[in-house]
Design a protein around this motif. Structure first.
Motif, PDB file in Angstrom:
ATOM      1  N   GLU A 150     -17.503 -79.685 -14.368  1.00 54.45           N
ATOM      2  CA  GLU A 150     -17.070 -78.931 -15.552  1.00 54.45           C
ATOM      3  C   GLU A 150     -18.284 -78.437 -16.329  1.00 54.45           C
ATOM      4  O   GLU A 150     -18.261 -77.354 -16.921  1.00 54.45           O
ATOM      5  N   ILE A 153     -19.504 -75.166 -14.522  1.00 56.09           N
ATOM      6  CA  ILE A 153     -18.634 -74.002 -14.697  1.00 56.09           C
ATOM      7  C   ILE A 153     -18.591 -73.546 -16.149  1.00 56.09           C
ATOM      8  O   ILE A 153     -18.254 -72.397 -16.441  1.00 56.09           O
ATOM      9  N   SER A 154     -18.975 -74.425 -17.074  1.00 57.41           N
ATOM     10  CA  SER A 154     -18.943 -74.064 -18.496  1.00 57.41           C
ATOM     11  C   SER A 154     -19.953 -72.979 -18.841  1.00 57.41           C
ATOM     12  O   SER A 154     -19.870 -72.376 -19.917  1.00 57.41           O
ATOM     13  N   HIS A 155     -20.911 -72.693 -17.935  1.00 63.15           N
ATOM     14  CA  HIS A 155     -21.889 -71.635 -18.170  1.00 63.15           C
ATOM     15  C   HIS A 155     -21.300 -70.245 -17.938  1.00 63.15           C
ATOM     16  O   HIS A 155     -21.944 -69.244 -18.246  1.00 63.15           O
ATOM     17  N   PHE A 156     -20.092 -70.193 -17.404  1.00 60.97           N
ATOM     18  CA  PHE A 156     -19.456 -68.915 -17.098  1.00 60.97           C
ATOM     19  C   PHE A 156     -18.415 -68.575 -18.156  1.00 60.97           C
ATOM     20  O   PHE A 156     -17.943 -69.460 -18.873  1.00 60.97           O
ATOM     21  N   GLU A 158     -14.939 -67.882 -20.055  1.00 56.23           N
ATOM     22  CA  GLU A 158     -13.752 -68.731 -19.980  1.00 56.23           C
ATOM     23  C   GLU A 158     -12.737 -68.238 -18.953  1.00 56.23           C
ATOM     24  O   GLU A 158     -12.104 -69.034 -18.255  1.00 56.23           O
ATOM     25  N   GLN A 161     -13.783 -69.497 -15.674  1.00 50.96           N
ATOM     26  CA  GLN A 161     -13.557 -70.935 -15.607  1.00 50.96           C
ATOM     27  C   GLN A 161     -12.108 -71.244 -15.249  1.00 50.96           C
ATOM     28  O   GLN A 161     -11.824 -72.054 -14.360  1.00 50.96           O
ATOM     29  N   LYS A 162     -11.186 -70.581 -15.932  1.00 51.29           N
ATOM     30  CA  LYS A 162      -9.766 -70.851 -15.709  1.00 51.29           C
ATOM     31  C   LYS A 162      -9.321 -70.431 -14.317  1.00 51.29           C
ATOM     32  O   LYS A 162      -8.542 -71.131 -13.659  1.00 51.29           O
ATOM     33  N   PHE A 165     -10.319 -72.826 -11.612  1.00 49.87           N
ATOM     34  CA  PHE A 165      -9.745 -74.165 -11.718  1.00 49.87           C
ATOM     35  C   PHE A 165      -8.521 -74.201 -10.816  1.00 49.87           C
ATOM     36  O   PHE A 165      -7.446 -73.718 -11.178  1.00 49.87           O
ATOM     37  N   TYR A 170     -12.635 -77.588 -10.240  1.00 51.90           N
ATOM     38  CA  TYR A 170     -13.410 -76.375 -10.492  1.00 51.90           C
ATOM     39  C   TYR A 170     -14.193 -76.011  -9.231  1.00 51.90           C
ATOM     40  O   TYR A 170     -14.760 -76.889  -8.570  1.00 51.90           O
ATOM     41  N   ASN A 172     -17.083 -73.159  -7.318  1.00 49.08           N
ATOM     42  CA  ASN A 172     -18.217 -72.269  -7.537  1.00 49.08           C
ATOM     43  C   ASN A 172     -17.762 -70.803  -7.361  1.00 49.08           C
ATOM     44  O   ASN A 172     -17.246 -70.443  -6.293  1.00 49.08           O
TER      45      ASN A 172
END
Length: 262
Positions: A150, A153-156, A158, A161-162, A165, A170, A172
Motif C-alpha cells: 500500500e 501504490i500510494s505514490h500514484f 488515487e 490506486q483504486k 486494487f 494492490y 504494480n
C-alpha cells in the motif's frame, strides 16, 4: 476499496459499450488524424493513406488477437468462440504490428508507394495509439505487474490506486509505465521528424525505442505470453531493438557518406 470505474461504459438492455473499445477507437482516430497531417505535409496521397489504414486496422486487430490466442490456446481450446471476445482484452501488440505491417506492405507493393516514407508517416501514429491504448488495460484491470505494498501504490494518483486494487491486493501499474514510455518515444519521434537525415529513420527509431522500454517493463508483468521459459514479448523486443539500432546507425552512416561526397 471498491472498483473505481466499471469496464462497461454504456449498457442498454443487451447492448453494451466497454471502455476498452472506446479507448481503442480513440487511439485509432487520433493516429489517423496525425498520419493524415503528416501525409499532407509530405505531399503524400491522403487517399492512398486512408485506403491503406482502412486495410491495416482490421488486420492489426486480427493479428493481435490471433497472436494472443496462439500462445494462450489452452485457455481457448475448450471454447474456441471465446477467441472472438476481444472486448475482454487479450490483444498482443506484437501480433498487431505484424498483421498491420503485412497488410501495409501488400498495399505499398500493389500501389508502388515509397516504403520508407510511408512507414515514417505511420510510425508516430502507431506509438501514439499504443500510448492511448494502454489505458484500455487500465479499465480492464490487466497488463499489470505483481503485488505491491500500500505504501508503494500510494505514490500514484488515487484513481490508479483504486483500479489496481484487485481482489484485495494492490498490483504494480505497469500499463502506466508503458503508456508514459510510449508518450516519451512519441515526443522523440516528433522532434526527430524535423531533423531526420534519411528515409526510414523515424521508423527505425520507433522500433528501437519502443522495444527498449517494452523489454524492461515486460519483465515486471505477471501475464506475459511464454515460450518455454522465455517471455515472448521480451524476446521479440530484443530482436526489434537490435534490428532498429543497426538500421538506424547504418542509415546515418550512409547518409553522412553521401553528404560528404557532395
Amino acid at each position: 476499496m471498491s472498483l473505481l470505474i466499471d469496464p462497461v461504459a454504456i449498457s442498454i438492455g443487451p447492448f453494451t459499450v466497454r471502455w476498452y473499445g472506446i479507448i481503442m477507437a480513440t487511439a485509432f482516430l487520433l493516429g489517423i488524424w496525425l498520419a493524415h497531417r503528416r501525409a499532407e505535409q509530405q505531399g503524400f496521397s491522403t487517399d492512398h493513406l486512408i485506403n491503406m489504414i482502412t486495410l491495416i486496422i482490421p488486420f492489426s486487430i486480427i493479428g493481435a488477437r490471433l497472436y494472443f490466442v496462439i500462445f494462450e490456446w489452452e485457455q481457448y481450446s475448450a471454447n474456441p468462440l471465446d477467441a472472438l471476445a476481444i472486448w475482454h482484452g487479450g490483444l498482443a501488440i506484437h501480433g498487431g504490428l505484424l498483421g498491420g505491417a503485412l497488410a501495409g506492405l501488400w498495399y505499398v507493393y500493389k500501389k508502388r508507394l515509397p516504403l520508407r516514407q510511408t512507414a515514417d508517416i505511420l510510425a508516430p501514429s502507431i506509438i501514439l495509439g499504443q500510448a492511448i491504448g494502454r489505458w484500455g488495460n487500465f479499465f480492464n484491470q490487466e497488463a499489470h505487474g505483481g503485488p505491491v505494498t500500500e505504501g508503494f501504490i500510494s505514490h500514484f494518483p488515487e484513481f490508479i490506486q483504486k483500479q489496481m486494487f484487485i481482489q484485495g491486493v494492490y498490483y504494480n501499474p505497469t500499463f502506466l509505465y508503458e503508456s508514459l514510455w510510449n508518450i516519451a518515444v512519441f515526443g522523440i519521434l516528433m522532434y526527430k521528424w524535423k531533423n531526420r537525415r534519411f528515409p526510414g529513420e523515424i521508423t527505425l527509431l520507433y522500433l528501437a525505442l519502443y522495444s527498449l522500454g517494452r523489454f524492461f517493463i515486460e519483465g515486471l508483468r505477471t501475464d506475459s505470453l511464454m515460450l518455454g521459459p522465455l517471455r515472448v514479448a521480451q524476446l521479440v523486443s530484443l530482436l526489434l531493438f537490435l534490428a532498429g539500432m543497426a538500421g538506424y546507425f547504418y542509415g546515418r552512416r550512409l547518409s553522412g557518406n553521401q553528404t560528404a561526397r557532395k
